[in-house]
Design a protein around this motif. Structure first.
Motif, PDB file in Angstrom:
ATOM      1  N   VAL B 287       0.841  -1.207   0.000  1.00  0.00           N
ATOM      2  CA  VAL B 287       0.000   0.000   0.000  1.00  0.00           C
ATOM      3  C   VAL B 287       0.874   1.254   0.000  1.00  0.00           C
ATOM      4  N   ILE B 288       1.872   1.308   0.884  1.00  0.00           N
ATOM      5  CA  ILE B 288       2.700   2.514   0.954  1.00  0.00           C
ATOM      6  C   ILE B 288       3.547   2.653  -0.317  1.00  0.00           C
ATOM      7  N   LYS B 289       3.980   1.516  -0.851  1.00  0.00           N
ATOM      8  CA  LYS B 289       4.775   1.568  -2.097  1.00  0.00           C
ATOM      9  C   LYS B 289       3.947   2.188  -3.229  1.00  0.00           C
ATOM     10  N   LYS B 290       2.708   1.749  -3.341  1.00  0.00           N
ATOM     11  CA  LYS B 290       1.818   2.259  -4.389  1.00  0.00           C
ATOM     12  C   LYS B 290       1.484   3.729  -4.140  1.00  0.00           C
ATOM     13  N   ALA B 291       1.282   4.074  -2.845  1.00  0.00           N
ATOM     14  CA  ALA B 291       0.930   5.460  -2.506  1.00  0.00           C
ATOM     15  C   ALA B 291       2.070   6.414  -2.860  1.00  0.00           C
ATOM     16  N   ILE B 292       3.307   6.005  -2.589  1.00  0.00           N
ATOM     17  CA  ILE B 292       4.475   6.846  -2.912  1.00  0.00           C
ATOM     18  C   ILE B 292       4.519   7.090  -4.420  1.00  0.00           C
ATOM     19  N   LYS B 293       4.202   6.059  -5.185  1.00  0.00           N
ATOM     20  CA  LYS B 293       4.245   6.166  -6.649  1.00  0.00           C
ATOM     21  C   LYS B 293       3.111   7.061  -7.170  1.00  0.00           C
ATOM     22  N   LYS B 294       1.913   6.904  -6.589  1.00  0.00           N
ATOM     23  CA  LYS B 294       0.753   7.646  -7.109  1.00  0.00           C
ATOM     24  C   LYS B 294       0.670   9.074  -6.594  1.00  0.00           C
ATOM     25  N   LEU B 295       1.396   9.379  -5.497  1.00  0.00           N
ATOM     26  CA  LEU B 295       1.358  10.735  -4.937  1.00  0.00           C
ATOM     27  C   LEU B 295       2.794  11.265  -4.839  1.00  0.00           C
ATOM     28  N   PRO B 296       3.401  11.567  -5.983  1.00  0.00           N
ATOM     29  CA  PRO B 296       4.844  11.866  -5.983  1.00  0.00           C
ATOM     30  C   PRO B 296       5.229  13.149  -5.245  1.00  0.00           C
ATOM     31  N   GLY B 297       4.309  14.089  -5.079  1.00  0.00           N
ATOM     32  CA  GLY B 297       4.668  15.339  -4.402  1.00  0.00           C
ATOM     33  C   GLY B 297       4.477  15.300  -2.897  1.00  0.00           C
ATOM     34  N   VAL B 298       4.079  14.138  -2.382  1.00  0.00           N
ATOM     35  CA  VAL B 298       3.710  14.052  -0.960  1.00  0.00           C
ATOM     36  C   VAL B 298       4.863  13.528  -0.110  1.00  0.00           C
ATOM     37  N   ASN B 299       5.079  14.159   1.040  1.00  0.00           N
ATOM     38  CA  ASN B 299       6.007  13.639   2.055  1.00  0.00           C
ATOM     39  C   ASN B 299       5.207  12.741   2.995  1.00  0.00           C
ATOM     40  N   PHE B 300       5.635  11.500   3.111  1.00  0.00           N
ATOM     41  CA  PHE B 300       4.916  10.577   3.991  1.00  0.00           C
ATOM     42  C   PHE B 300       5.625  10.490   5.353  1.00  0.00           C
ATOM     43  N   ILE B 301       4.821  10.414   6.407  1.00  0.00           N
ATOM     44  CA  ILE B 301       5.355  10.252   7.753  1.00  0.00           C
ATOM     45  C   ILE B 301       4.582   9.133   8.440  1.00  0.00           C
ATOM     46  N   ASN B 302       5.304   8.159   8.970  1.00  0.00           N
ATOM     47  CA  ASN B 302       4.658   7.119   9.765  1.00  0.00           C
ATOM     48  C   ASN B 302       4.771   7.538  11.228  1.00  0.00           C
TER      49      ASN B 302
END
Lengths: 46, 524
Positions: B287-302
């Motif tokens: 899920v996170i792998k796909k999200a990083i690919k589909k939302l390229p301008g987003v910084n993710f924080i867990n």
């Protein structure tokens, strides 16, 4: 002159001030003028 | 300093900026300040004093934010109640908190009315969103009260919120959260309101959850606009991000999955989004792998935390979501992304201990313990439960299993109660689940331990397949053989339509064990 909503830091003692009402005078601490901090939104987790 | 100062400071800096956007209406910081003062005055009229408890039973709404600050201004304690709770759970929480005034959404009024005769501490019930004949109406309290500023004595260590944990077992436990706990987090992690920086936070996490309260307080101090949704709905979320130009959002993994899998995803302009925080339940790697690919301008924080820790205590930052570098660096980052909750925040100490409480060496799995100014001092009026989770020197047993690597990153290995011991070997359900999630036919999966005559326990996989996929138990077990040590491989597989989860997306393992925990269980 202090600016509304800006942070000022004392390079001597590390104190930070947040200006919630601007005034004519400069802010000072430890006998030195406090330095204006650049706005820096942090990547906080919320 | 206390949490009401967050509002005063931001109101001084950006009074005309929207602080709450909800159902097409907008309230500025100045509006919020005025309405909070009016509500505080009304609460004084209803004889609320320092330390009294004020309950709220409603979905997210602007009044939720106002009622919190109105209570806090008087030094009263706000009690956010889970609107999905059953009648007997609600009755328990309201009575346990000795709630004096109850704010209620009209949808829940009939149920509350059946409970009120047994709730002797409740003196008044205020209807938040409807003018019901013969009942106190929220907007009447606001309009009939003075907007004079309230100044009351509030101690930094005073409790400001009594929050019931959304536990997956037993009675909810009440966690007192202090002003100083939230102040410590917010001052350390959130940039204050600035006239030049505008941020919009889309809030979908319920405000009866600590992540919701944390986001609300961070938004108010940070001068951010809080765009609120009553409850998460994927299409509305996508529309809202586009319309309001939302810059940040907190999501639980199941919400993120629904968003990136939505057939209409590509129709929306989500370029304004800069930060997505996720947490509250393990994030499947796919899920996170796909999200990083589909939302390229987003910084993710867990972000990892518990009610008992008053919000986030460790985080895996945006830089850890960028998989670049040498093969070794890429491998290390991918491993972190699959199960690490990052490093402790600056005001928190974390250690990994064995069952006797002794610190364990790096890489060894044990219980995660935390200490710091935000950690609760104990459950509300419950010394027995407090003693089960708090040490005398202030360490909290989180109940989560994990380990730490050489660089100080912490990795989750599941709940202590969920660990499986097969022939003396520990099996972390999270590790096996990680392998299952990578199977192309699997939509969702959980591992439980079942009694085993020879080995003591054996891992069993409960699996929901993707639509139109077909698989055999042997196929799934064989797949796990390639990615796991032999003893960790599931010894049986049960296929289900979907897994039971709580409102924050956590799988209800207790329910799975009750339903599918018999060694001889056969799928019908």
């Amino acid at each position: 002159m202090s600016q509304l909503g800006k942070r000022y830091r004392c390079e001597e003692c590390g104190t930070e001030m947040l200006c919630t009402k601007a005034g004519e005078e400069d802010l000072s601490c430890c006998d030195k003028e406090m330095q204006l901090q650049e706005p820096k939104p942090l990547p906080s987790s919320d | 300093m206390n949490t009401t100062d967050f509002m005063s400071i931001a109101n001084a800096i950006c009074p005309e900026r929207d602080v709450v956007v909800f159902e097409g209406k907008r309230w500025t910081f100045a509006h919020l300040n005025e309405r909070v003062n009016r509500l505080s005055q009304a609460l004084i009229g209803l004889e609320i004093e320092h330390g009294d408890r004020i309950g709220m039973l409603q979905v997210n709404c602007n009044q939720y934010v106002e009622a919190y600050f109105a209570a806090a201004k008087l030094g009263a304690i706000f009690v956010p109640l889970n609107f999905r709770a059953k009648a007997d759970e609600l009755s328990y929480m309201i009575a346990n908190a000795q709630t004096k005034i109850l704010f209620v959404g009209s949808k829940y009024l009939a149920m509350v009315d059946t409970l009120l005769p047994q709730l002797s501490t409740v003196t008044d019930c205020v209807i938040v969103d409807a003018d019901v004949t013969g009942r106190l109406y929220y907007e009447d309290l606001i309009s009939s009260s003075s907007s004079d500023e309230i100044v009351s004595e509030i101690g930094d260590e005073d409790t400001t919120i009594l929050m019931y944990t959304a536990g997956t077992t037993g009675r909810p436990k009440a966690v007192p959260l202090s002003h100083s706990g939230f102040v410590s987090y917010v001052l350390d992690n959130v940039a204050p309101a600035d006239p030049e920086i505008e941020e919009k936070n889309l809030l979908t996490v319920p405000l009866y959850h600590v992540a919701g309260i944390q986001a609300m307080l961070a938004a108010v101090y940070g001068g951010r606009s809080l765009v609120m949704m009553k409850q998460f709905e994927v299409k509305e979320w996508l529309e809202t991000v586009e319309r309001e130009k939302v810059t940040r959002a907190m999501l639980v993994p199941t919400m993120l999955k629904m968003i990136i899998d939505d057939p209409g995803f590509n129709r929306y302009n989500l370029e304004s989004l800069k930060i997505i925080t996720y947490g509250a339940a393990p994030m499947p790697f796919e899920v996170i792998k796909k999200a990083i690919k589909k939302l390229p301008g987003v910084n993710f924080i867990n972000a990892y935390g518990q009610t008992e820790t008053a919000s986030t205590i460790t985080s895996l930052g945006p830089e850890d979501h960028i998989i670049e570098g040498t093969d070794e660096e890429r491998y290390r980052k991918l491993k972190r992304l699959t199960s690490s909750i990052g490093k402790p925040l600056s005001d928190v100490e974390v250690k990994i201990v064995d069952e006797a409480g002794n610190p364990l060496p790096l890489l060894e799995v044990g219980e995660i313990m935390a200490k710091g100014p935000r950690i609760m001092t104990g459950y509300w009026h419950d010394e027995e439960k407090t003693a089960q989770v708090m040490t005398k020197d202030g360490w909290l047993r989180t109940g989560d299993k994990g380990w730490m690597d050489e660089a100080g990153y912490i990795y989750l290995a599941g709940r202590s109660d969920d660990m499986i011991i097969r022939g003396g070997e520990n099996i972390s359900p999270a590790e096996v689940e990680g392998v299952l999630y990578s199977h192309p036919k699997i939509e969702d999966a959980a591992i439980i331990g079942i009694p085993d005559a020879k080995w003591g326990q054996a891992p069993r996989a409960i699996v929901a397949l993707k639509k139109r996929e077909v698989a055999t138990p042997e196929e799934i077990m064989e797949y796990c053989r390639s990615g796991l040590a032999g003893f960790k491989r599931p010894r049986s597989v049960i296929f289900v339509d979907s897994l039971p989860r709580n409102q924050m997306g956590k799988v209800l393992k207790k329910e799975l064990r009750e339903k599918y925990g018999e060694p001889e269980y056969k799928s019908s």
